[in-house]
Each structure stands twice: as structure tokens, then as C-alpha cells.
Design an enzyme around this catalytic site. Structure first.
Site, PDB file in Angstrom:
ATOM      1  N   GLY A  64     -47.930  39.571 -37.664  1.00 22.38           N
ATOM      2  CA  GLY A  64     -48.378  39.371 -39.008  1.00 22.38           C
ATOM      3  C   GLY A  64     -49.819  39.867 -39.366  1.00 22.38           C
ATOM      4  O   GLY A  64     -50.255  40.095 -40.341  1.00 22.38           O
ATOM      5  N   CYS A 109     -20.338  52.489 -53.165  1.00 22.92           N
ATOM      6  CA  CYS A 109     -20.820  53.871 -52.642  1.00 22.92           C
ATOM      7  C   CYS A 109     -19.508  54.760 -53.231  1.00 22.92           C
ATOM      8  O   CYS A 109     -18.378  54.580 -52.638  1.00 22.92           O
ATOM      9  CB  CYS A 109     -21.302  53.831 -51.323  1.00 22.92           C
ATOM     10  SG  CYS A 109     -21.237  55.685 -50.789  1.00 22.92           S
ATOM     11  N   CYS A 116     -18.399  56.745 -49.617  1.00 19.67           N
ATOM     12  CA  CYS A 116     -17.838  55.888 -48.570  1.00 19.67           C
ATOM     13  C   CYS A 116     -17.080  54.450 -49.036  1.00 19.67           C
ATOM     14  O   CYS A 116     -16.442  53.938 -48.165  1.00 19.67           O
ATOM     15  CB  CYS A 116     -18.732  55.598 -47.252  1.00 19.67           C
ATOM     16  SG  CYS A 116     -19.930  54.248 -47.725  1.00 19.67           S
ATOM     17  N   CYS A 163     -24.740  55.545 -50.948  1.00 17.71           N
ATOM     18  CA  CYS A 163     -25.368  54.930 -50.079  1.00 17.71           C
ATOM     19  C   CYS A 163     -26.930  55.626 -49.798  1.00 17.71           C
ATOM     20  O   CYS A 163     -26.798  56.819 -49.558  1.00 17.71           O
ATOM     21  CB  CYS A 163     -24.962  54.761 -48.592  1.00 17.71           C
ATOM     22  SG  CYS A 163     -23.479  53.644 -48.665  1.00 17.71           S
ATOM     23  N   CYS A 169     -23.545  56.044 -44.085  1.00 18.86           N
ATOM     24  CA  CYS A 169     -22.488  56.591 -45.160  1.00 18.86           C
ATOM     25  C   CYS A 169     -21.815  57.431 -44.222  1.00 18.86           C
ATOM     26  O   CYS A 169     -20.479  57.709 -44.414  1.00 18.86           O
ATOM     27  CB  CYS A 169     -23.040  57.297 -46.316  1.00 18.86           C
ATOM     28  SG  CYS A 169     -22.017  57.488 -47.612  1.00 18.86           S
TER      29      CYS A 169
END
Lengths: 256, 279
Positions: B30, B239, B242, B264, B270
Site C-alpha cells: 500500500g 444481464c 447471459c 455485464c 459474459c
């Protein structure tokens, strides 16, 4: 009773020029000390040095911590200095715009120090912020307003709330009422007097206004050209000034 | 492969400098490590940080996938993929499972990542405190002292204004309980995928000349209040291509009469789901 802040032989020079010269004083818990003097007399330099915001050329400042230990501010690490400033001290600037965070709401300004101390409960922060706005006579319904939408006097009161919310032991104030009109000044002084009494905090206040000293301070220090020329009980200094400069200062107060 | 360039465009000394910085970044999760960002053949803001990191990472056997907002077929993704195909000659792919290095802008793939994969993020602003504290010296001090109360001021403001934490992307995280870090502008939907991820996550900001890392299996905590906990976005839709109901959906306007569909954002995910359904 032992002192809270001990200043000994404090001097600060800006190159050849004197900021303040050989100043010593003790501040006791619950005491409000006023430093008066004309512009350029070294009041603000002294205040900044005492609050560890600048490193003095010579002399020492010692602070008596909550846990009883004495802390030499000259040897303080940056981390400790910030911890002190955050947890045990407060600093009120002359211009509230310097002390406030102007791009966030009044509530966030008040709650910031609490969040810095690790408080993570939103509704609790909110309640405390509302309570403090009320205490400094700002309508709590304005909690989400930006400080820029406030008048100068309200901004100063907001800064006071923001500083006192963590219940500091020691507050430094640099001309908190300068630049405000007389009636607003009176309200803020009233407020400060009440809060200082309620919270039992110690404070060092810099002002050029003798009336402020008369109203708030038990003890007053008069500065001229960087040196302390007279120090004592406020009433004594104002009613029976000994030093020629103090006499001049007292006699030049306008009376109606 | 174009032979006029060194492998993967950057010269070897630059790559060595980048790798050293990356090792430091992995060692201090970080922490923003400064690096000597180079001029790249595309403008700042188009992914120069990510490209330099990818260039330093790639070997001849790597398989590269590049996504932009989850999609493999957008301009930024197509161009960066073609760039590395030309200057490094590496195999490229659109399949998340086949890739060894994935450079991404604004998304983490839906398909769970593995230990042998590296995700490279393009970062516009590595400093999460920047909007609140403009001074660089001050933000560095705040990081050094782990003094992060300021970040909660922003979240407080969100709740005060909108009733909930309205920050929906670039949602600040605390990495390994120590450094406050910007996850780059990924939606907060993807923040939970950062926590204890098996894959190494690297972040490069070319203009700001900073890089940082979230090593595998590192604790990543999204900041929040006790009474306003961290939440990810939810949709009332599935979606339309899909039928996925657990992926990040994009709302697409399909005509000028206000019709819209939800699909998606991860095109590979997808596509794979549709291929499975067809089979």
C-alpha cells in the site's frame, strides 16, 4: 498546584530582528492568560513558540501531560507534536478561514477532530456536532451548510466549537475576536468565558484589546518590542499600570 | 514483432529500475513508491503507468490480457494489447483464465484470479487524500504517521449529503491495517475482490510517478462507519445477454426513445457464460 505549561527564557529571532526575547511564564490548569501589546510586539511569535508551531531560537517550553509526565516541547517528535495538538490542545486562529475546512460542511468541521481520534459512529458524531453547534449558538439545523455560507462571527464560533469538541486541556487563541464588529465580539467573549468556566480549560490568548483581557483573563502579560514589560493580575495591571508603556496602553483606550 | 525496439519497448535499465521499485512496493503493501516514469508513446492518462509496469513484468512466455472498463474490445484495451504484441511479441488473449498478466483500467475481472496471475492497474491519482489535502508534503506526513481521520471526513460528507456513502468508485481502502490506499477508479463492487486476493495486484500512476502494490493474501479493508457499513452496488436486473445476476452491470441505451438494457461490463465473463449456455 503544579503548572500546566512552563515557559522559560524563550527567545525567537527572525534573522537579525527580534520576535520575542527572554519570556518566561507559568500557566496553571483552568487559568486564562492574556498577552496584550501592539502589533509587532511579538505576541503571536510567543504563542506559536509556546504551541510548538515554531522552534524557538533559545529557551524551553515544558508541558505537563495528562499522565503526569513533563514533556519538553523542544525535543518533541513530529508524531508526538501532532498527537498533542490533536488530543490535548486546541488552536483558534484570528481568521476562521485558516482554522476551518471550508470545502466541507459545518458538521464535518466539528466532527473532524473526533474522527481523527478514531470515533467511527456516524450518528454519534452527528449528535455531538449538533450539541456543539447549539453550545456556540449556531442553529443546529445548519449542520449541513458549508462554513462559507456563515457570517464572520458564526465562522469564528464554528471554529471554537471545532477546537473545543475534543475537550482539550489547553487552548491557544490568536486574537479570536479581532476583525469582528463590537456586538459580535461581545457574544463571542461571553461564549468563551462560559465555555472556559464550564470545561475548566487553560488558555493562552493573544489580543491587542484590553477590554478582552479585562473580561476574560485573571492574569495579563504586556509585551513591547518582543519583551514582557509588565505582568500580573489583570485588574492590577489595568487599574494601576506601572510601566510607562502599559500606562500609555491603558490611557489610550477609548471611553464613551 | 518489431525488432527496432528493445523487448517490451523500455530499455533494460529502466525495467530494472521499475522492478526495484516494484519489489519495494510489494515489501511495503500500500505504500506509494516513487519511480522515474518514462515518456511513453501515448498520452498521460491513457495508461502510461500501467504500461510501464507491464513492460517491466513481461517475459517472452507471458500471456497478456488488457481490459478497459471490463471490456477487451475498447480502444484503450485494443491499442495496449496490440502495442505489446508488436514490441514484445507476447501472446495476447481475451480469456481471463489463460492470461498470466492482466492490465486493467477501472475493473477487476469477474472470474476469480489465481496465484500465478498478476493484475496491473492504471491509476490516474494514487493519493486517496488528495481531494482533501492538496499539499504533497502534508499527505506524505499523514501517511507516515498513519493519521487518516481526514478520509472519514469525506465519507461523513457523503452521508450528510446523500444519506449513504455515495462514493461508488475509487473507494478508499486500508491495506494490511497500515496504509490508506486508492484502489484506482474501480467500482466499489470490486473492492471485496482485493481482500486476500491470491493474485498479485500492482498499481502504476505514470503522470504522478508513483507505484504501489497489494501482495497476495493481504488484508484489504474498505473504510466505513460503524452504523454505515461498507456496501457494494446491487442491481434489480440481470444481464440481458447471459442472465448473470452477480456481476457488475453496465446500463446501455439502445435507441433514442429511452430503451435501455443491462449487460455485464466484463465481456469475457459474459461471453464465456453464453458459450456454456449454447453448448
Amino acid at each position: 498546584m503544579s503548572a500546566l505549561l512552563q515557559v522559560r527564557g524563550l527567545s525567537h529571532h527572525y534573522g537579525q530582528r527580534i520576535g520575542c526575547q527572554d519570556v518566561s511564564f507559568d500557566l496553571h490548569p483552568g487559568e486564562l492568560l492574556c498577552i496584550v501589546g501592539e502589533s509587532g510586539s511579538g505576541k503571536s511569535t510567543l504563542l506559536k513558540a509556546a504551541a510548538a508551531q515554531l522552534i524557538p531560537s533559545s529557551g524551553s517550553v515544558r508541558y505537563h501531560q495528562r499522565d503526569g509526565a513533563w514533556l519538553d516541547l523542544g525535543e518533541l517528535s513530529e508524531a508526538d507534536r501532532r498527537r498533542l495538538a490533536r488530543e490535548e490542545w486546541g488552536f483558534v486562529t484570528q481568521n476562521p478561514r485558516d482554522g476551518l475546512r471550508l470545502n466541507v460542511s459545518a458538521g464535518a468541521n466539528v466532527a473532524e477532530r473526533l474522527m481523527a481520534l478514531g470515533m467511527r459512529n456516524y450518528s454519534q458524531l452527528r449528535d455531538i456536532a449538533r450539541g456543539w453547534l447549539e453550545r456556540v449558538e449556531i442553529d443546529p439545523s445548519r449542520i449541513d451548510d458549508a462554513p462559507t455560507a456563515f457570517s464572520g462571527g458564526m465562522q469564528q464560533r464554528l471554529q471554537i466549537a471545532r477546537t473545543l469538541v475534543t475537550q482539550p486541556r489547553l487552548v491557544f487563541m490568536d486574537e479570536p475576536t479581532a476583525g469582528l464588529d463590537v456586538s459580535v465580539q461581545a457574544r463571542i467573549l461571553d461564549l468563551l468565558r462560559r465555555l472556559v468556566n464550564e470545561l475548566g480549560l487553560a488558555a493562552v490568548m493573544v489580543t491587542h484589546d484590553l477590554a478582552v483581557a479585562r473580561l476574560l483573563a485573571a492574569r495579563t502579560m504586556v509585551m513591547q518590542g518582543g519583551r514582557v514589560v509588565e505582568t500580573g493580575l489583570t485588574d492590577q495591571i489595568l487599574d494601576d499600570p506601572q510601566h510607562p508603556y502599559t500606562q500609555l496602553l491603558v490611557s489610550s483606550v477609548l471611553t464613551t | 514483432m518489431t525488432s527496432n525496439y528493445n523487448f517490451a519497448f523500455l530499455d533494460e535499465n529502466t525495467k530494472r529500475m521499475l522492478r526495484r521499485a516494484l519489489l519495494k512496493a510489494v515489501a511495503i503493501p500500500g505504500y506509494q513508491v516513487p519511480f522515474g516514469s518514462r515518456e511513453m508513446p501515448l498520452p498521460y492518462g491513457w495508461g502510461t503507468g500501467g504500461i510501464q509496469l507491464t513492460a517491466a513484468l513481461l517475459g517472452p512466455d507471458d500471456v497478456l490480457k488488457v481490459i478497459d472498463q471490463g471490456a477487451d474490445d475498447t480502444t484503450n484495451a485494443v491499442n495496449i494489447r496490440r502495442f505489446f504484441a508488436r514490441v514484445a511479441g507476447v501472446t495476447t488473449t481475451e480469456r481471463t483464465t489463460e492470461a498470466s498478466v492482466i492490465q486493467t483500467r477501472h475493473r477487476i475481472p469477474e472470474t476469480p484470479l489465481r496465484e500465478d496471475q498478476i493484475l496491473v492497474f492504471q491509476v490516474p491519482e494514487p493519493e486517496p487524500l488528495r481531494t482533501l489535502e492538496p499539499r504533497e508534503a502534508e499527505t506524505r506526513t499523514l501517511h507516515a504517521l498513519a493519521d487518516y481521520g481526514l478520509m472519514h471526513v469525506k465519507l461523513y460528507e457523503d452521508i450528510a449529503q446523500y444519506g449513504h456513502i455515495a462514493t461508488s468508485y475509487d473507494y478508499p481502502v486500508l491495506v494490511d491495517g497500515r496504509f490508506l490506499t486508492s484502489p484506482s477508479p474501480i467500482p466499489k463492487f470490486d473492492n471485496p475482490k482485493l481482500d486476500h486476493s491470491p493474485a498479485l495486484m500492482l498499481f502504476g500512476a505514470g503522470r504522478e510517478k508513483r507505484l504501489y502494490a497489494i501482495p497476495p493474501y493481504t488484508q484489504v479493508e474498505s473504510l466505513a462507519f460503524e452504523d454505515h457499513p461498507f456496501e457494494i452496488q446491487r442491481w434489480e436486473h440481470q444481464c440481458e445477454l447471459c442472465g448473470a445476476d452477480e456481476s457488475y452491470l453496465d446500463e446501455v441505451i439502445v435507441d433514442d426513445r429511452g430503451s435501455r438494457m443491462f449487460v455485464c461490463s466484463d465481456t469475457d465473463y459474459c461471453g464465456q457464460r453464453r458459450a456454456e449456455q449454447a453448448a
